[in-house]
Design an enzyme around this catalytic site. Structure first.
Site, PDB file in Angstrom:
ATOM      1  N   SER A 261       0.849  -1.191   0.000  1.00 13.18           N
ATOM      2  CA  SER A 261       0.000   0.000   0.000  1.00 13.18           C
ATOM      3  C   SER A 261       0.883   1.239   0.000  1.00 13.18           C
ATOM      4  CB  SER A 261      -0.926   0.008   1.218  1.00 13.18           C
ATOM      5  OG  SER A 261      -0.236   0.528   2.336  1.00 13.18           O
ATOM      6  N   LYS A 262       0.266   2.369  -0.263  1.00 16.58           N
ATOM      7  CA  LYS A 262       1.022   3.614  -0.362  1.00 16.58           C
ATOM      8  C   LYS A 262       1.778   3.901   0.929  1.00 16.58           C
ATOM      9  CE  LYS A 262       0.927   8.428  -1.508  1.00 16.58           C
ATOM     10  NZ  LYS A 262       1.381   8.909  -0.220  1.00 16.58           N
ATOM     11  N   ARG A 263       1.189   3.461   2.044  1.00 18.73           N
ATOM     12  CA  ARG A 263       1.862   3.706   3.329  1.00 18.73           C
ATOM     13  C   ARG A 263       3.247   3.077   3.402  1.00 18.73           C
ATOM     14  NH1 ARG A 263      -3.046   1.991   6.670  1.00 18.73           N
ATOM     15  NH2 ARG A 263      -3.176   1.037   4.660  1.00 18.73           N
TER      16      ARG A 263
END
Ligand code: GLU
Length: 507
Positions: A261-263
Site C-alpha cells: 500500500s502507499k503507506r
C-alpha cells in the site's frame, strides 16, 4: 492478439496497475497485436477527477504506448464506458429474455432485512442467490402481470444474473491453471443498475467482446469475478470469442507480509506513484518517481521483474529486451515483494550506464539551483568521480556540496581518531610542499607530495588519508580524494588545509 488495460478512474494508478499495463504491453508488442486503453467509469460514485489523465501520463512516462483508447481513438470506440452507456441495456435485456437474468425491484431496506434475517438464522454471509431470490421481489418470484405493472409504472429495478444451480464452472487461467468453482458459492450479481448504468461485470464482458479482446491479463483480485464472466460468455453464446485469462500475482509489502500500500512508501519516505498526483479535493501534490528523479527505464525494469523472471540470472533489460524475453509462462502464481531498495539499485545501475555527457546538463542545473558554478571541464570530471555514490541524479547536489562549500565543522570523533600523532606535523609540512611545488597541479602531484611527506615521517599514507580527507572536504568519506583535490585546485586545497590546521585540537 488484442489486449486491453481497463482501469477505473478511482484515483492515482498504483504500481500494481502499472505492472498490469506493462505485462499487457510486453505481450502484445511481441505478438504484433493491438493494445487498448479502456476507461471503466460505470461506478459514478467512485469517479475521481484527474485520475484518467494521471493514468495516461504515468503510463506514457513509462513508455507504455497504446494503439487505441480514450486518448488515441480507434475503430472500436468510444473507449470510455460512460460514453457507451446506451449500448449496455440491450445486452442486459437480451439476458433477461433468454432467461439468464431477471429484474429485481428490492429496495435497500428490503435487501438489508433479508441479510439480517439470514444472519439471525446462522448464515454468515447472506447472498442474493438461488435460495434467497424466491423470497425477494423480482421477476422470478412475482407474478408476471405484477412485473409488467411495475416496469410500466417506471419503478426502479436492477437486472441480476440468474446464477445457475449446481454447476461447476471451470476457468482455464494461463497462470493459475484450472480454477474450478461451484455456482453454489456465487451470488446473483447485479449486471445493470437502477441508474441505467451497467456494473463492471456486464460492461467488462460486453466490451471485451465488442472490442475483440483476445487476452485478458489483469490483477489477481479479479480472479473471483472470472467464473461469472465465463458464465456470461456462455449466456450470451459468445464462448467462441472468450478471451484467454491470466491473473497476475499480487504485489506484496517489502517484507512480504500483506498487500502493498502507499503507506509502505510513506514509511520509507519514498515515492509510490509513477508520476505526480494532485489530489483534486485538496490540491495537495504527491511527487512520483518521475519528480523524484528516477529513470523510467529503471522503474520499468524493476516492475517487469515483479512476478516474472526470464528463467536465467539476467536482471538488466531495456524495454525491447523485455518484449523479446517476456512470456506468461514465466509469471509466478505467488505474490511478488515490492522491494523499494531494489528499485533504487536499478536506478543506480541505469545511472552508472549513462554517459557523462548526457548528465552534464541535468547536473549543471542542480549546481545552478544551489548557486554553485563549475566550468565544463570540471563538471565533466566531477560527474564520473561521484557517480558511483549516487542513486538519483539529484543526489549530485549532496555528493558535490563539499566541493563547492568550505567545511565549517569537522566531525569530532574522526578528529579524535585521525588528527593526532604525526598528523599535525604532516599537515603543516604538506601545506608548504603544495604551495612551493612548481609542478602543474593535479591528482598525481597532490598524491605524490602527500606520500613524500608521509614517508619523511615514517608513517603509512593510508593511516593519514582519512585525516587528510577530513581536512580538505570536511567529511570522513567520499570519492577518490586525490582526483577530487586535483579538480578542486591548488589554492583552494591549500586554503582548506590551513583552515583545518587552525582547527587542530590543542594538546
Ligand atoms: N476496471 C477494472 C479495474 O479497475 C478492470 C479489471 C479487468 O481488467 O477486467 O481494474
Amino acid at each position: 492478439m488484442r489486449v486491453r488495460f481497463a482501469p477505473s478512474p478511482t484515483g492515482p494508478l498504483h504500481p500494481g496497475g502499472v505492472r498490469t499495463a506493462l505485462f499487457n504491453y510486453l505481450l502484445v508488442r511481441k505478438a504484433g497485436g493491438q493494445m487498448v486503453l479502456r476507461i471503466e467509469d460505470t461506478d459514478q460514485t467512485r469517479f475521481v477527477p484527474g485520475a484518467e489523465e494521471f493514468i495516461i501520463e504515468s503510463l506514457s512516462w513509462c513508455g507504455i504506448e497504446f494503439d487505441e483508447g480514450v486518448h488515441k481513438g480507434g475503430a472500436f470506440g468510444p473507449y470510455r464506458q460512460s460514453e457507451r452507456k446506451a449500448m449496455y441495456r440491450q445486452y442486459a435485456l437480451q439476458l433477461v429474455e433468454s432467461g439468464h437474468a431477471y429484474y429485481a425491484f428490492d429496495t435497500e431496506e428490503e435487501l438489508d432485512t433479508m441479510r439480517e434475517q439470514f444472519k439471525a438464522s446462522g448464515v454468515a454471509s447472506p447472498q442474493y442467490n438461488a435460495i434467497s431470490r424466491v423470497r425477494m421481489k423480482n421477476s422470478l418470484s412475482l407474478p408476471s402481470d405484477e412485473v409488467a405493472r411495475r416496469l410500466e409504472a417506471g419503478e426502479a429495478y436492477v437486472i441480476r444474473f440468474k446464477m445457475p444451480r449446481g454447476r461447476e464452472v471451470r476457468v482455464q487461467d494461463r497462470i493459475r491453471g484450472l480454477v474450478v468453482v461451484q455456482t453454489a458459492q456465487l451470488d446473483d450479481k447485479v449486471l445493470f443498475k437502477s441508474d441505467g448504468m451497467p456494473t463492471y461485470h456486464l460492461a467488462n464482458v460486453v466490451d471485451d467482446r465488442l472490442m475483440e479482446i483476445t487476452h485478458v491479463i489483469r490483477g489477481e483480485e479479479w480472479l473471483p469475478s472470472t467464473p461469472l464472466h465465463v458464465l456470461l460468455y456462455e449466456a450470451f453464446g459468445w464462448q467462441d470469442t472468450m478471451p484467454e485469462f491470466s491473473h497476475l500475482p499480487l504485489l506484496l509489502k517489502p517484507d512480504g507480509d500483506g498487500k502493498l500500500s502507499k503507506r509502505d512508501g510513506d514509511r520509507l519516505g519514498l515515492p509510490f506513484y509513477a508520476t505526480e498526483w494532485t489530489n483534486p479535493e485538496t490540491g495537495d501534490k504527491t511527487p512520483g518517481y518521475r519528480e523524484a528523479g528516477y529513470f523510467p527505464e529503471a522503474y520499468v525494469n524493476f516492475l517487469a521483474l515483479l512476478g516474472w523472471n526470464p528463467g536465467d540470472n539476467r536482471e538488466m533489460f531495456t524495454m525491447d529486451e523485455l518484449i523479446q524475453a517476456f512470456s506468461l509462462d514465466r509469471v509466478n502464481k505467488h505474490g511478488a515483494r515490492y522491494d523499494f531498495t531494489k528499485l533504487q539499485w536499478f536506478n543506480q545501475q541505469y545511472l552508472r550506464h549513462r554517459s557523462v555527457d548526457s548528465l552534464v546538463e541535468p547536473c549543471r542545473k542542480i549546481l545552478m539551483d544551489k548557486g554553485w558554478e563549475a566550468e565544463d571541464a570540471v563538471l565533466k570530471a566531477l560527474i564520473p568521480l561521484v557517480m558511483d555514490r549516487m542513486v538519483l541524479v539529484s543526489d549530485f547536489a549532496k555528493e558535490v556540496e563539499s566541493f563547492f562549500e568550505d567545511p565549517t565543522t569537522y566531525d569530532e570523533s574522526v578528529v579524535a581518531k585521525k588528527w593526532g600523532g604525526a598528523f599535525p606535523t604532516v599537515l603543516h609540512e604538506l601545506i608548504g610542499c603544495y604551495e612551493s611545488s612548481e609542478e602543474v597541479w593535479g591528482a598525481a602531484v597532490a598524491e605524490a607530495l602527500f606520500k613524500e611527506v608521509a614517508a619523511r615521517h615514517h608513517v603509512t599514507p593510508g593511516s593519514l588519508l582519512q585525516g587528510l580527507r577530513l581536512a580538505v572536504t570536511g567529511q570522513a568519506s567520499g570519492p577518490a580524494l586525490f582526483e577530487w583535490m586535483g579538480l578542486r585546485g591548488r589554492s583552494a586545497c591549500v586554503a582548506r588545509l590551513r583552515r583545518a590546521a587552525a582547527a587542530l585540537p590543542a594538546n
